[in-house]
Design an enzyme around this catalytic site. Sequence first.
Site, short mmCIF file in Angstrom:
data_model
loop_
_atom_site.label_atom_id
_atom_site.label_comp_id
_atom_site.label_asym_id
_atom_site.label_seq_id
_atom_site.Cartn_x
_atom_site.Cartn_y
_atom_site.Cartn_z
N GLY A 288 0.83 -1.19 0.00
CA GLY A 288 0.00 0.00 0.00
C GLY A 288 0.87 1.25 0.00
O GLY A 288 1.57 1.49 -0.98
N SER B 132 6.72 -4.37 -1.82
CA SER B 132 6.30 -3.03 -2.20
C SER B 132 6.40 -2.11 -0.95
O SER B 132 7.46 -2.03 -0.35
CB SER B 132 4.90 -3.07 -2.80
OG SER B 132 4.59 -1.89 -3.48
N TRP B 133 5.31 -1.45 -0.56
CA TRP B 133 5.35 -0.68 0.69
C TRP B 133 5.70 -1.59 1.87
O TRP B 133 6.34 -1.17 2.82
CB TRP B 133 4.01 0.00 0.93
CG TRP B 133 3.80 0.44 2.35
CD1 TRP B 133 2.97 -0.13 3.27
CD2 TRP B 133 4.47 1.51 3.04
NE1 TRP B 133 3.07 0.52 4.48
CE2 TRP B 133 3.98 1.53 4.36
CE3 TRP B 133 5.43 2.44 2.67
CZ2 TRP B 133 4.41 2.46 5.31
CZ3 TRP B 133 5.87 3.37 3.60
CH2 TRP B 133 5.36 3.37 4.91
N ASP C 292 9.03 -4.77 -13.43
CA ASP C 292 8.16 -4.15 -12.43
C ASP C 292 7.96 -2.69 -12.83
O ASP C 292 8.89 -1.89 -12.80
CB ASP C 292 8.83 -4.25 -11.06
CG ASP C 292 7.94 -3.79 -9.91
OD1 ASP C 292 7.06 -2.94 -10.15
OD2 ASP C 292 8.15 -4.28 -8.79
N HIS D 272 5.30 -6.60 -10.94
CA HIS D 272 5.34 -6.18 -9.54
C HIS D 272 4.65 -7.14 -8.58
O HIS D 272 5.06 -7.29 -7.44
CB HIS D 272 4.68 -4.80 -9.41
CG HIS D 272 4.71 -4.22 -8.03
ND1 HIS D 272 5.87 -3.79 -7.43
CD2 HIS D 272 3.72 -3.99 -7.12
CE1 HIS D 272 5.61 -3.32 -6.22
NE2 HIS D 272 4.31 -3.44 -6.01
#
Length: 321
Positions: A51, A118-119, A275, A303
Site C-alpha cells: 500500500g 512493495s510498501w 516491475d 510487480h
Amino acid sequence: MRADSTTTFRSLYPSIEPYTSERIPVADGHEIYVEQSGNPHGIPVLFVHGGPGGGTSPIQRRFFNPSKYRIILFDQRGCGKSRPHASLENNTTWDLIADMEAIRTHLRVKTWVLFGGSWGSTLSLLYAQTHPERTRQIILRGIFLSRRKELDWFYRDGTRSLFPEAWKRFSSMVPTDEQDDLIKAYYKRLTAPEFERERLSFAKEWSLWEGSTVTLVPDDEQRAHSVDPVFALAFARIEAHYFLNQCFLDSDNHILRDCHKLKDIPVTIIQGRYDAICPPTSAWELAQAMPWASLKIVPVAGHSAFEPAIQHELICATDAV
C-alpha cells in the site's frame, strides 16, 4: 524460475484458516486486526502488506509452510479489518512501526522473520532498522524506498510511458492545471469536505491506476478487486496521505543511509525485471548498500507477488529460512 521443460514453478501452500484472530487496541484509538495460522510453535513470520493501505487477504498465508511457520498477518492502521476504517488520524510510518512492536509484545514473540513487498518492503526495512535485535531475517519483494524519484516514476513521468491508456484515464480525472502533481490533486479530492460526494469515484480511479499496472500480463481479477469500494477508499486515502508526506521519513535517503544497522541480519531481495511500479533500480541500490544481502532479479515478472516466477522465488526463500 523455469530453467527447462522439466522444471516447474513452486505453487502456493494449501489454504488454511487462522487458529486465532483478534483486534489489538493500540495508541490513538486505533484497533489493529491480527491473525495467526500454521504452527503455533513454529518460526514466527510477520507478513507486512503493501500500500500503504492495502490490507491482507487469506491467500497471503499460503507463502509459508504451515508446519514450519507461525504465520502472523496484520492489517495496518485504517485498512482491512483494522478500525477506524480509512482513518488518516495518527496514521504515520512511525505509528505503524510502534504497532508492529505492540503486536510482537502482545503475542510474546522474541524475534521474527519479516516478509514484505512493495510498501511492505519499506516498512519491513524501517522496522528492522529501528528494532534489529527483534529481526531474525528479512524477505523482500518489489523494493520501494519511499524516495521522491520513485514517487515521480509512478505518479509523474515513468509508468505512464508503459501504460498510456491507463494514465490518460487516471490523470484526466483532475483539471489540466493540476495534473503536474497528481498526488496532491487526488489527496485534496480524497480528503476535502467539498469533494465528499465524489470521494469514492476518485478513490476507485487512484486504486485502478495501480491495479492496471501491477502485473506483467493484464489481470482482470486484480482490476476488479482494485475498485471494490471498501478496499479502494482505504487504499487511496492512506496512500495519498503517505505519499504527500514523503512517507514521514526525515530524508529522501533515509533507508539507504541506515542499512548498516542491518549488517547482522540475513536479507533476501526478490525483484521483477519488468516491475512498472517499483522498477529494479531501487532493489539494485538496496543490494549495493547491503553487500551481505541476496538479490534475485526475476527475468519475466512484474510487480505482483503472485506473478508465477515471483511467487516461486518467494516460496523458495521462505522454505530456505
